[in-house]
Design an enzyme around this catalytic site. Sequence first.
Site, PDB file in Angstrom:
ATOM      1  N   SER A 125     -31.580 -15.762  14.040  1.00  0.00           N
ATOM      2  CA  SER A 125     -30.802 -17.001  13.930  1.00  0.00           C
ATOM      3  C   SER A 125     -30.229 -17.335  15.302  1.00  0.00           C
ATOM      4  O   SER A 125     -29.964 -16.428  16.105  1.00  0.00           O
ATOM      5  CB  SER A 125     -29.657 -16.823  12.937  1.00  0.00           C
ATOM      6  OG  SER A 125     -28.727 -17.891  13.006  1.00  0.00           O
ATOM      7  N   TYR A 180     -22.627 -11.805  10.041  1.00  0.00           N
ATOM      8  CA  TYR A 180     -24.020 -12.257  10.033  1.00  0.00           C
ATOM      9  C   TYR A 180     -24.526 -12.470  11.449  1.00  0.00           C
ATOM     10  O   TYR A 180     -25.607 -11.998  11.826  1.00  0.00           O
ATOM     11  CB  TYR A 180     -24.107 -13.559   9.229  1.00  0.00           C
ATOM     12  CG  TYR A 180     -25.411 -14.321   9.352  1.00  0.00           C
ATOM     13  CD1 TYR A 180     -26.505 -13.969   8.578  1.00  0.00           C
ATOM     14  CD2 TYR A 180     -25.526 -15.414  10.208  1.00  0.00           C
ATOM     15  CE1 TYR A 180     -27.700 -14.678   8.665  1.00  0.00           C
ATOM     16  CE2 TYR A 180     -26.711 -16.119  10.313  1.00  0.00           C
ATOM     17  CZ  TYR A 180     -27.796 -15.750   9.527  1.00  0.00           C
ATOM     18  OH  TYR A 180     -28.970 -16.451   9.624  1.00  0.00           O
TER      19      TYR A 180
END
Length: 264
Positions: free
Chosen positions: A142, A156
């Site tokens: 990401s 995350y």
Amino acid sequence: MEQEFNFNNELSGKIALVTGGTKGAGKAIADRLEKAGATVIITARNHPEQKNETQHFISADLSQTSGTQKVVDEILSRYGRLDILVSNVGGSETKAGGYAALSEADWMHSRQTNLLAPVRLDRGFLPQMIRRHSGVIIHIASIQGRLPLYDSTLPYASAKAGLINYSKGLSNEVAPKGVRVLTVSPGWINTTSSKAMMERIAESSKMTLEEATQSVMDGLGGIPIGRPAQPEDIAEFLGFLVSPRANYLTGTEYVIDGGTIPTS
């Protein structure tokens, strides 16, 4: 030597696994690989809402060691090998509020799902790829690995940063043994999960859904192309990366973010 490629059936005979392949970008990737001729296996904790008779589904919680081992054992027992591994499963379920709102469990769960699940799958499937001197591993990371949103998804983001670094190191080790390892770091993808995250942020921050969405856009610095990615945008690029057309590519992180990350 000039090579010829059949774009319409270029993955014929290949066995591919897409984790988190029942919805969102994972489903789009699985469908794209199937269209290219691959035999596709998908995993998720829950059965897909729409049953697909042409894709082999394995129910597993990949945040647990037992879940990853179940997937490895079932695929190698049934198919004898794996040619393409797309570690797409991941996500954030932590609440907003910054570091003080996060518990030990929040950090551990994010690490298990977003970093250790891909590591365990690699450990399970790499030996047979190395023996055959053939294989492709794609880690879906990401842009939060570089642009963490401290208010809502710090565990995350930290796990994805670790995945990017791990992926590069692994590629250096196994490229001489015939296995390509690549990282794809999407920006905002328009999925049901991203919509649910916006709802959580809105609720915890006492915002409207529109205000929460704008706050995330602002936190990312905006999306110059003017929209989040669609799952198919990611899937089409993955179809290229795992194909013979990309056989000189390894060890690289590819960012698909509509221009979000500024030049460093």
